[in-house]
Design a protein around this motif. Sequence first.
Motif, PDB file in Angstrom:
ATOM      1  N   THR A  89     -11.854  -9.096  -3.307  1.00 55.43           N
ATOM      2  CA  THR A  89     -12.844  -8.108  -3.660  1.00 55.43           C
ATOM      3  C   THR A  89     -13.706  -8.688  -4.754  1.00 55.43           C
ATOM      4  OG1 THR A  89     -11.198  -6.803  -4.668  1.00 55.43           O
ATOM      5  CG2 THR A  89     -11.543  -6.508  -2.468  1.00 55.43           C
ATOM      6  N   TRP A  90     -14.755  -8.114  -5.081  1.00 54.98           N
ATOM      7  CA  TRP A  90     -15.412  -8.188  -6.298  1.00 54.98           C
ATOM      8  C   TRP A  90     -14.893  -8.312  -7.737  1.00 54.98           C
ATOM      9  CZ3 TRP A  90     -16.480  -4.905 -10.196  1.00 54.98           C
ATOM     10  CH2 TRP A  90     -16.044  -3.261  -9.813  1.00 54.98           C
ATOM     11  N   GLU A  91     -13.825  -7.254  -7.654  1.00 54.99           N
ATOM     12  CA  GLU A  91     -13.038  -7.065  -8.681  1.00 54.99           C
ATOM     13  C   GLU A  91     -12.245  -8.260  -9.399  1.00 54.99           C
ATOM     14  OE1 GLU A  91     -12.422  -3.162  -6.821  1.00 54.99           O
ATOM     15  OE2 GLU A  91     -12.623  -5.085  -6.179  1.00 54.99           O
ATOM     16  N   TRP A  92     -11.910  -9.168  -8.416  1.00 55.07           N
ATOM     17  CA  TRP A  92     -11.472 -10.622  -8.868  1.00 55.07           C
ATOM     18  C   TRP A  92     -12.348 -11.568  -9.033  1.00 55.07           C
ATOM     19  CZ3 TRP A  92      -6.284 -10.823  -9.566  1.00 55.07           C
ATOM     20  CH2 TRP A  92      -5.439  -9.843  -8.722  1.00 55.07           C
ATOM     21  N   THR A  93     -13.552 -11.550  -8.598  1.00 51.77           N
ATOM     22  CA  THR A  93     -14.673 -12.404  -8.771  1.00 51.77           C
ATOM     23  C   THR A  93     -15.116 -12.129 -10.206  1.00 51.77           C
ATOM     24  OG1 THR A  93     -16.229 -11.363  -7.595  1.00 51.77           O
ATOM     25  CG2 THR A  93     -14.913 -13.002  -6.363  1.00 51.77           C
ATOM     26  N   GLU A  94     -15.268 -10.860 -10.396  1.00 53.72           N
ATOM     27  CA  GLU A  94     -15.685 -10.325 -11.717  1.00 53.72           C
ATOM     28  C   GLU A  94     -14.562 -10.274 -12.837  1.00 53.72           C
ATOM     29  OE1 GLU A  94     -18.791 -10.067 -12.595  1.00 53.72           O
ATOM     30  OE2 GLU A  94     -19.689 -10.456 -10.666  1.00 53.72           O
ATOM     31  N   ARG A  95     -13.402 -10.850 -12.579  1.00 54.53           N
ATOM     32  CA  ARG A  95     -12.451 -10.783 -13.472  1.00 54.53           C
ATOM     33  C   ARG A  95     -11.993  -9.426 -14.059  1.00 54.53           C
ATOM     34  NH1 ARG A  95     -15.297 -15.487 -14.155  1.00 54.53           N
ATOM     35  NH2 ARG A  95     -16.245 -14.662 -16.165  1.00 54.53           N
ATOM     36  N   LEU A  96     -12.024  -8.563 -13.287  1.00 58.40           N
ATOM     37  CA  LEU A  96     -11.495  -7.253 -13.588  1.00 58.40           C
ATOM     38  C   LEU A  96     -10.119  -6.929 -13.310  1.00 58.40           C
ATOM     39  CD1 LEU A  96     -14.538  -6.659 -13.897  1.00 58.40           C
ATOM     40  CD2 LEU A  96     -14.058  -4.249 -13.322  1.00 58.40           C
ATOM     41  N   ARG A  97      -9.290  -7.763 -12.740  1.00 60.71           N
ATOM     42  CA  ARG A  97      -7.938  -7.653 -12.219  1.00 60.71           C
ATOM     43  C   ARG A  97      -7.059  -8.635 -12.807  1.00 60.71           C
ATOM     44  NH1 ARG A  97      -9.118  -2.846 -11.466  1.00 60.71           N
ATOM     45  NH2 ARG A  97      -9.615  -2.007  -9.640  1.00 60.71           N
ATOM     46  N   GLY A  98      -5.864  -8.331 -13.084  1.00 59.00           N
ATOM     47  CA  GLY A  98      -4.919  -9.276 -13.283  1.00 59.00           C
ATOM     48  C   GLY A  98      -3.787  -9.394 -12.345  1.00 59.00           C
ATOM     49  N   TYR A  99      -2.814 -10.491 -12.532  1.00 66.02           N
ATOM     50  CA  TYR A  99      -1.993 -10.944 -11.556  1.00 66.02           C
ATOM     51  C   TYR A  99      -0.599  -9.989 -11.579  1.00 66.02           C
ATOM     52  CZ  TYR A  99      -4.788 -14.839 -10.600  1.00 66.02           C
ATOM     53  OH  TYR A  99      -5.934 -15.837  -9.937  1.00 66.02           O
ATOM     54  N   THR A 100      -0.589  -9.478 -12.751  1.00 68.95           N
ATOM     55  CA  THR A 100       0.725  -8.913 -12.884  1.00 68.95           C
ATOM     56  C   THR A 100       1.371  -8.095 -11.605  1.00 68.95           C
ATOM     57  OG1 THR A 100       0.031  -8.697 -15.208  1.00 68.95           O
ATOM     58  CG2 THR A 100       2.312  -7.812 -14.623  1.00 68.95           C
ATOM     59  N   TYR A 101       0.810  -6.873 -11.451  1.00 62.64           N
ATOM     60  CA  TYR A 101       1.199  -6.115 -10.346  1.00 62.64           C
ATOM     61  C   TYR A 101       1.172  -6.887  -8.744  1.00 62.64           C
ATOM     62  CZ  TYR A 101       1.817  -2.022  -7.731  1.00 62.64           C
ATOM     63  OH  TYR A 101       2.404  -1.010  -6.864  1.00 62.64           O
ATOM     64  N   PRO A 102       0.042  -7.610  -8.465  1.00 65.40           N
ATOM     65  CA  PRO A 102       0.250  -8.358  -7.241  1.00 65.40           C
ATOM     66  C   PRO A 102       1.132  -9.300  -7.232  1.00 65.40           C
ATOM     67  CG  PRO A 102      -2.158  -8.153  -7.840  1.00 65.40           C
ATOM     68  CD  PRO A 102      -1.254  -7.440  -9.173  1.00 65.40           C
ATOM     69  N   LEU A 103       1.755 -10.060  -8.236  1.00 63.92           N
ATOM     70  CA  LEU A 103       2.621 -10.958  -8.221  1.00 63.92           C
ATOM     71  C   LEU A 103       4.043 -10.332  -7.782  1.00 63.92           C
ATOM     72  CD1 LEU A 103       3.462 -13.897  -9.263  1.00 63.92           C
ATOM     73  CD2 LEU A 103       4.123 -12.713 -11.672  1.00 63.92           C
ATOM     74  N   ILE A 104       4.429  -9.184  -7.828  1.00 63.52           N
ATOM     75  CA  ILE A 104       5.561  -8.693  -7.193  1.00 63.52           C
ATOM     76  C   ILE A 104       5.566  -8.699  -5.730  1.00 63.52           C
ATOM     77  CG2 ILE A 104       6.919  -6.400  -6.862  1.00 63.52           C
ATOM     78  CD1 ILE A 104       5.620  -5.488  -9.615  1.00 63.52           C
ATOM     79  N   PHE A 105       4.487  -8.324  -5.016  1.00 60.89           N
ATOM     80  CA  PHE A 105       4.266  -8.351  -3.767  1.00 60.89           C
ATOM     81  C   PHE A 105       4.169  -9.973  -3.244  1.00 60.89           C
ATOM     82  CE2 PHE A 105       2.654  -4.343  -5.251  1.00 60.89           C
ATOM     83  CZ  PHE A 105       3.829  -3.654  -4.696  1.00 60.89           C
ATOM     84  N   ALA A 106       3.371 -10.652  -4.148  1.00 68.77           N
ATOM     85  CA  ALA A 106       3.163 -12.197  -3.526  1.00 68.77           C
ATOM     86  C   ALA A 106       4.433 -12.944  -3.707  1.00 68.77           C
ATOM     87  CB  ALA A 106       2.274 -12.747  -4.667  1.00 68.77           C
ATOM     88  N   SER A 107       5.410 -12.633  -4.682  1.00 69.29           N
ATOM     89  CA  SER A 107       6.836 -13.280  -4.739  1.00 69.29           C
ATOM     90  C   SER A 107       7.513 -13.033  -3.487  1.00 69.29           C
ATOM     91  CB  SER A 107       7.377 -12.442  -5.829  1.00 69.29           C
ATOM     92  OG  SER A 107       6.632 -12.930  -6.930  1.00 69.29           O
ATOM     93  N   ILE A 108       7.402 -11.480  -3.034  1.00 71.70           N
ATOM     94  CA  ILE A 108       8.274 -10.931  -1.791  1.00 71.70           C
ATOM     95  C   ILE A 108       7.669 -11.799  -0.432  1.00 71.70           C
ATOM     96  CG2 ILE A 108       8.562  -9.310  -0.289  1.00 71.70           C
ATOM     97  CD1 ILE A 108       8.505  -7.270  -2.759  1.00 71.70           C
ATOM     98  N   TYR A 109       6.375 -11.701  -0.506  1.00 77.35           N
ATOM     99  CA  TYR A 109       5.710 -12.504   0.660  1.00 77.35           C
ATOM    100  C   TYR A 109       5.979 -13.887   0.666  1.00 77.35           C
ATOM    101  CZ  TYR A 109       2.420  -8.582   1.751  1.00 77.35           C
ATOM    102  OH  TYR A 109       1.715  -7.491   2.059  1.00 77.35           O
TER     103      TYR A 109
END
Length: 446
Positions: free
Chosen positions: A5-25
């Motif tokens: 989504t645009w939040e990532w292309t505009e660099r409004l989001r960090g990896y900390t929280y998604p990293l939890i689920f990415a690790s599980i995946y």
Amino acid sequence: YGYLTWEWTERLRGYTYPLIFASIYKILHLLGKDSVHLLIWIPRLAQAFLSAIADLRLYSLMKQLENQQVARWVFFCQLCSWFTWYCCTRTLTNTMETVLTIIALFYYPLEGSKSMNSVKYSSLVALAFIIRPTAIIPWIPLLFRHFWQEQRKLDLILHQFLPVGAKNPYLALTHFCFFFLQLSQWTLVQYNFLKFNVLQDLGSFYGSHPWHWYFSQGFPAVLGTHLPFFIHGCFLAPKRYRIFLVTVLWTLLVYSMLSHKEFRFIYPVLPFCMVFCGYSLNNLKTWKKPALSFLFLSNMLLALYTGLVHQRGTLDVMTNIQELSYNNTNVSSASVLMMMPCHSTPYYSHVHYPLPMRFLQCPPDLTGKTDYLVEADMFYLNPLKWLYMEFQNDSPLPTHLIIFSVLEEEISPFLISNNYERTAVFFHTHFPESRTGSHIYVYERK
């Protein structure tokens, strides 16, 4: 494959929280168990587990501060809150913000607490800030109180707050996620987030409410039938809990200054409110049993309805798309167009297949244009015209269209002329709005 989504292309989001689920995946992938059902359910279960830990911490804290009886009533109020049920399993940054706030409160220096630890609570607050910068808002009065009451203020700063960055167990995660590396640029995402949502108030692009909305609608709705018990408890709770009430009011006031408002934004102050509700129940005498029955039944009915019935169509329709991916022998030629308000449905995590999918875009304008219209708005101005213009000159038509029921009559000429037939219907809500219908229709081109 996938979508950012645009939040990532505009660099409004960090990896900390998604990293939890990415690790599980990743673990599921390495074990060969990354089925679509596990991709959907494991994050919810993980978030539910973290929320459960936070609830137990709240119970333990109140047991230390008061006694087991008061702790039980606070715990009861927390567990039967319809909004807690609604949010605690959802993978929202607000949910994780609430979890970390409760656990940090367990270590906060309150009179009577046996678990106070300045390094631990400040570390958790710092992590919450990294995940969602607005998490600092409810902690401003709490941090100020701690600093004001601390006799050795310089020692608190130099030997407890500042060393958090050096001794904190979250150090590696903090340094990894505090900055967003994209296109060879190091960017402070927390600043970008605050700049967009607070300094520029661009969140109003997604809707605005009057300044009093949290006081007149948002807060009463989130508390629900707990509201009278909260008010009653505010008059009964000891003076040391005034800081909790100050925290609630401060948070509501700060968020009231922002144009864009949502119920979930004030979720982190809900546990503070449950302390006062628990005191109210503890002091009830003759009406205690009716009050408990009223609280439990009213909240459970609302929790079950909002969790299992209300707006469920956007989840159910993804099951249909997922089945299309795995059961259709001609899936390589299949494609899906979702003609709905943007981000109405989940996306590839609920399909787990490189199926071509598209939805109507709605990124905000960051250039300052006065006549700016997103794709979704242009579509809804004249859906039929948009469709004919989009698929002119032999442009390939999608094999499947997903729409809300309110749109069917308006685009029926396009559906008929291109041999689309309705193949599935899903209930969505009893409260349809202008662009959101009561049902979701799936059309397939024959």
